[in-house]
Scaffold this active site. Sequence first.
Site, PDB file in Angstrom:
ATOM      1  N   ASN A   1      29.220  71.828  30.068  1.00 41.33           N
ATOM      2  CA  ASN A   1      28.805  73.225  29.916  1.00 41.33           C
ATOM      3  C   ASN A   1      29.124  73.790  28.535  1.00 41.33           C
ATOM      4  O   ASN A   1      29.126  75.007  28.346  1.00 41.33           O
ATOM      5  CB  ASN A   1      29.435  74.102  30.998  1.00 41.33           C
ATOM      6  CG  ASN A   1      28.656  75.382  31.193  1.00 41.33           C
ATOM      7  OD1 ASN A   1      27.434  75.397  31.100  1.00 41.33           O
ATOM      8  ND2 ASN A   1      29.361  76.480  31.460  1.00 41.33           N
TER       9      ASN A   1
ATOM     10  N   GLU B   1      30.922  82.482  39.280  1.00 45.23           N
ATOM     11  CA  GLU B   1      32.278  81.955  39.453  1.00 45.23           C
ATOM     12  C   GLU B   1      32.754  82.347  40.849  1.00 45.23           C
ATOM     13  O   GLU B   1      32.878  83.535  41.158  1.00 45.23           O
ATOM     14  CB  GLU B   1      33.220  82.525  38.389  1.00 45.23           C
ATOM     15  CG  GLU B   1      32.855  82.164  36.958  1.00 45.23           C
ATOM     16  CD  GLU B   1      33.366  80.799  36.538  1.00 45.23           C
ATOM     17  OE1 GLU B   1      34.045  80.149  37.364  1.00 45.23           O
ATOM     18  OE2 GLU B   1      33.102  80.396  35.398  1.00 45.23           O
TER      19      GLU B   1
END
Length: 432
Positions: free
Chosen positions: A251, A386
């Site tokens: 990422n 998240e």
Amino acid sequence: MKLSFATPLLASLAVSVAAAPSPEAKSYDGYKVVRVKTSGNPSAVEAKLSSLSYEEWAHEHQFIDIVLAPDQLNSFEALGLDSHVMHEDLGDSIAAESSTTQKWKRQADDLAWYDSYHSYADHLEYYKDLHKLFPKNSKIITSGKSYEKRKITGLHLWGKGGPGKPAVLYHGTVHAREWISSKTVEYIALQLIKGYKDKDKLVQSFLDSYDFYIIPVVNPDGFVYSQKSDRLWRKNRQPPPSGSCIGRDINRNWEFGWNANALGASTDPCSQVYKGEKPSDSPENHGLDKLVRKLRDGAGIKLYIDWHSYGQYILSPYGYNETLYAPELGKWTKAASLVSETIRDSSDARTTFTFGPSGATLYTTTGAAPDHVYSIGGADFSYTIELRDTGDFGFVLPPAQIKPTAVEQWEGQKVLLSLLDEVFFDGEGAAL
């Protein structure tokens, strides 16, 4: 309640848990995980912590979460920092995470799957079982191979009229230790299949409007390594050009914004956020990017979500610049606010999600997926989510929280998917 469809029993009853660590696996017995409050001055806290040896779990403006070995505990206490303990003994927490009394029947509609964590081999079998529940409207797909030659495997789901609609693309387990993300996207896949077969009009409208591409584990090498050798492993398992530190952060390896600044990633192969030698030089990212561009050049990408843990955030582009805002920020923020409200109201725990542009809301990230899939992939909506929690357990989330986490995210996705074609702006371009 038992679902209204079933798949043949494929194996005898068996306890299914995350793969047992190998004898040489890193032990965290006696280690503590501590959240250190920074009171808005992280540099001062980091300066005090510099006298210690520790592993950083998470770092935000108001706190730093760290892992401390037993021989560092007295020195840490002597610093007198404002802190609280997340895991008193991380080794005990990891052992508890890998144990279960539940038996999974190897049926995709057996929700005991969401009572424990499982080995990567079991995840692959679960995808096959999901496909068998929906054989005419699904396909097992792969998006290239990992460094260790594992296929990056997922599911393609569609509704009436066959495949070829705009895409909804979900990625999970980009970071190996974030086990809850794979479970969450698998649960969403199951609910899409179940709802369509049960003739739920809302779910049917999703699959009749969009093709879903769901890849629960995009970092299979790292995931297996986190189960077998080091529970806290984050990156892939690709060696650097020189030196002994293994792994790239997938990422931080996307092309868009890869070299935008020096704050959002690292050129140090030993760093947890090592971005690689050049964009997409990890085989995992190369394959994922190829799929993104294929979907872009087909019917387009309607929604992209990169699922992570932890912190409870819904983050939109941009991550690489704290003050640069995309023209679509108004509609992204409006949609995220409705998703956050739905999750809170649907959860017994009243789970609260913070939302906003990634760089301004959390921290700077370069070469991150949502920026790339929006800017290069042309996604109409692009987010990082998240998942739980906000600092009680972090990456080692107890199995008892798997199902509640997945359920509340499904409630949020039902709202988000319903909003994808809504108008969020007035005639003059202001957010409604």
